[in-house]
Motif scaffolding. Structure first.
Motif, mmCIF file in Angstrom:
data_model
loop_
_atom_site.group_PDB
_atom_site.id
_atom_site.type_symbol
_atom_site.label_atom_id
_atom_site.label_comp_id
_atom_site.label_asym_id
_atom_site.label_seq_id
_atom_site.Cartn_x
_atom_site.Cartn_y
_atom_site.Cartn_z
ATOM 1 N N GLU A 154 0.826 -1.209 0.000
ATOM 2 C CA GLU A 154 0.000 0.000 0.000
ATOM 3 C C GLU A 154 0.864 1.266 0.000
ATOM 4 O OE1 GLU A 154 -3.805 -0.229 2.374
ATOM 5 O OE2 GLU A 154 -2.705 -1.854 3.325
ATOM 6 N N GLY A 155 0.609 2.133 -0.967
ATOM 7 C CA GLY A 155 1.266 3.441 -0.990
ATOM 8 C C GLY A 155 2.774 3.366 -0.900
ATOM 9 N N LEU A 156 3.334 4.129 0.039
ATOM 10 C CA LEU A 156 4.779 4.203 0.209
ATOM 11 C C LEU A 156 5.287 3.351 1.356
ATOM 12 C CD1 LEU A 156 5.300 8.055 -0.301
ATOM 13 C CD2 LEU A 156 5.759 6.218 -1.938
ATOM 14 N N ALA A 157 4.490 2.382 1.798
ATOM 15 C CA ALA A 157 4.872 1.563 2.947
ATOM 16 C C ALA A 157 6.192 0.830 2.699
ATOM 17 C CB ALA A 157 3.765 0.568 3.280
ATOM 18 N N GLU A 158 6.305 0.196 1.548
ATOM 19 C CA GLU A 158 7.521 -0.570 1.248
ATOM 20 C C GLU A 158 8.744 0.339 1.232
ATOM 21 O OE1 GLU A 158 9.035 -3.939 -1.990
ATOM 22 O OE2 GLU A 158 7.249 -2.730 -2.386
ATOM 23 N N HIS A 159 8.582 1.544 0.665
ATOM 24 C CA HIS A 159 9.689 2.513 0.632
ATOM 25 C C HIS A 159 10.076 2.921 2.052
ATOM 26 C CE1 HIS A 159 11.998 6.162 -0.166
ATOM 27 N NE2 HIS A 159 11.155 6.812 0.613
ATOM 28 N N ALA A 160 9.085 3.182 2.910
ATOM 29 C CA ALA A 160 9.367 3.625 4.277
ATOM 30 C C ALA A 160 10.075 2.537 5.078
ATOM 31 C CB ALA A 160 8.061 4.025 4.966
ATOM 32 N N VAL A 161 9.650 1.285 4.899
ATOM 33 C CA VAL A 161 10.296 0.172 5.606
ATOM 34 C C VAL A 161 11.735 0.005 5.117
ATOM 35 C CG1 VAL A 161 10.275 -2.323 5.980
ATOM 36 C CG2 VAL A 161 8.140 -1.027 6.109
ATOM 37 N N GLY A 162 11.931 0.084 3.803
ATOM 38 C CA GLY A 162 13.278 -0.035 3.260
ATOM 39 C C GLY A 162 14.197 1.071 3.755
ATOM 40 N N LEU A 163 13.681 2.295 3.807
ATOM 41 C CA LEU A 163 14.469 3.425 4.308
ATOM 42 C C LEU A 163 14.827 3.215 5.783
ATOM 43 C CD1 LEU A 163 15.659 6.264 3.961
ATOM 44 C CD2 LEU A 163 13.394 7.197 4.539
ATOM 45 N N SER A 164 13.888 2.729 6.557
ATOM 46 C CA SER A 164 14.129 2.493 7.988
ATOM 47 C C SER A 164 15.244 1.474 8.193
ATOM 48 C CB SER A 164 12.845 2.010 8.666
ATOM 49 O OG SER A 164 11.808 2.965 8.555
ATOM 50 N N GLN A 165 15.219 0.389 7.415
ATOM 51 C CA GLN A 165 16.284 -0.608 7.526
ATOM 52 C C GLN A 165 17.629 -0.019 7.136
ATOM 53 O OE1 GLN A 165 15.406 -4.884 6.484
ATOM 54 N NE2 GLN A 165 13.839 -3.886 5.228
ATOM 55 N N SER A 166 17.633 0.774 6.076
ATOM 56 C CA SER A 166 18.876 1.390 5.623
ATOM 57 C C SER A 166 19.454 2.306 6.698
ATOM 58 C CB SER A 166 18.620 2.177 4.332
ATOM 59 O OG SER A 166 19.790 2.858 3.916
ATOM 60 N N VAL A 167 18.587 3.103 7.327
ATOM 61 C CA VAL A 167 19.041 4.004 8.384
ATOM 62 C C VAL A 167 19.607 3.209 9.557
ATOM 63 C CG1 VAL A 167 18.263 5.647 10.136
ATOM 64 C CG2 VAL A 167 17.515 5.908 7.765
ATOM 65 N N PHE A 168 18.947 2.118 9.913
ATOM 66 C CA PHE A 168 19.429 1.293 11.026
ATOM 67 C C PHE A 168 20.835 0.766 10.735
ATOM 68 C CE2 PHE A 168 20.100 -2.715 13.185
ATOM 69 C CZ PHE A 168 19.727 -2.432 14.492
ATOM 70 N N PHE A 169 21.042 0.229 9.539
ATOM 71 C CA PHE A 169 22.344 -0.337 9.206
ATOM 72 C C PHE A 169 23.411 0.750 9.073
ATOM 73 C CE2 PHE A 169 19.669 -3.904 7.447
ATOM 74 C CZ PHE A 169 20.019 -4.807 8.448
#
Length: 335
Positions: A154-169
């Motif tokens: 839905e919407g930008l959910a996948e993008h937001a999750v991917g960005l969150s993982q990238s920030v964590f790493f």
């Protein structure tokens, strides 16, 4: 130097590891009741701070994280957490909402309201946590999104999750501290935008009514155990008219009294299926959630779940038990 701390549970008995996991979760996240699965390893918790937010990565096998009214009484600072399901599948219950989270799915959690997160096998969960003030700068009226299921597609959910993982790493790989606040703001904006797009119909229906509905639900969740909780009690305490209260709930095709009854029955059912509560009678559980009549509770429970409370409890505990479905010593079924 990495700004992420990794915590592993020491070896030991299952009970000992459960206590250690509960203490670790309380220290790094918040107080909660935990139940571990049969695995002899894990879980692992990794956490770090990025400006005004905290990132917490949890890897665990099947198990339960449950925050009850008792733990909420010890809340140090109210906070919201974006729940990002990275891998595996889990059930999340919060604010009267139930959903099954798969990889890439999201939800939002208010630590001042009870919740339960049940892992169905190995899972990886990423929490993006911030104080109420910080969250509201990016997502006004966050209460209306709590417990709702935002799917990866839905919407930008996948993008937001991917960005969150990238920030964590990147934080684990030594993200320069000079950019922490900027990255945190961008991340919160992405998460908030994902929810705003995913629930556009919820927001556009009526911002005033939707926000009021969320606040009423929060009040109900906080007072669910109070036997005096009723539409009149709610209207009086929140200083709204009974007519306005009916209008708030009308959009959801459920009256305030029906919502209260449903939530009480759901919490009773959840506690009846919990082996840790097997020493409590069914009447104890029902009265603990605001019921004051055993026959009324039994009748309402049967109407909702299709079977008597004692049968429901016996079946649920039997399914969870290892080597038998008998109730633990001292438990009785009086309803």
């Amino acid at each position: 130097m990495s700004m992420i701390e990794v915590h592993h549970l020491p070896p030991g008995t299952r009970a000992g590891r459960a206590r250690a996991w509960e203490e670790l979760y309380a220290t790094q996240v918040e107080r909660a009741t935990v139940t571990l699965g049969e695995s002899e390893t894990g879980p692992t918790l990794s956490s770090g701070t990025l400006g005004p937010i905290r990132l917490v990565r949890i890897e665990m096998d099947s198990g339960l994280l449950q925050r009850t009214a008792e733990e909420i009484g010890h809340v140090a600072e109210p906070a919201y957490s974006f729940l990002l399901q990275i891998a595996g599948q889990a059930s999340f219950s919060h604010y009267g909402q139930d959903c099954v989270l798969g990889p890439g799915d999201m939800s939002l959690c208010n630590n001042a309201v009870p919740y339960s997160y049940t892992a169905h096998g190995p899972v990886e969960l990423l929490l993006i946590r911030a104080g109420i003030g910080t969250i509201r700068e990016h997502l006004p009226s966050p209460e209306q999104f709590c417990g709702r299921h935002l799917r990866a597609a839905e919407g930008l959910a996948e993008h937001a999750v991917g960005l969150s993982q990238s920030v964590f790493f990147q934080l684990a790989a030594d993200l320069p501290e000079a950019v922490h606040n900027r990255v945190a703001r961008n991340l919160l904006d992405a998460l908030a935008t994902a929810f705003a797009i995913g629930f556009d119909d919820l927001i556009s229906s009526s911002a005033v009514l939707t926000g009021r509905h969320a606040r009423v639900r929060l009040f109900i969740e906080e007072n669910l155990r109070n036997p005096d909780l009723s539409p009149g009690f709610i209207a009086t305490r929140l200083k709204v008219s009974s007519r306005y209260l009916r209008m708030i709930f009308a959009a959801g095709n459920e009256t305030a009294s029906a919502y209260v009854l449903r939530r009480r029955l759901e919490e009773c059912a959840r506690q009846m299926a919990d082996p840790a509560c097997a020493h409590l009678t069914i009447t104890d559980i029902a009265f603990g959630w605001g019921f004051n009549s055993a026959p009324h509770f039994a009748r309402s429970f049967r109407e909702r779940f299709g079977e008597a409370p004692r049968v429901y409890r016996r079946e649920k505990l039997a399914a969870l038990a290892t080597g038998g479905g008998a109730l633990s010593a001292g438990a009785t079924e009086s309803v």
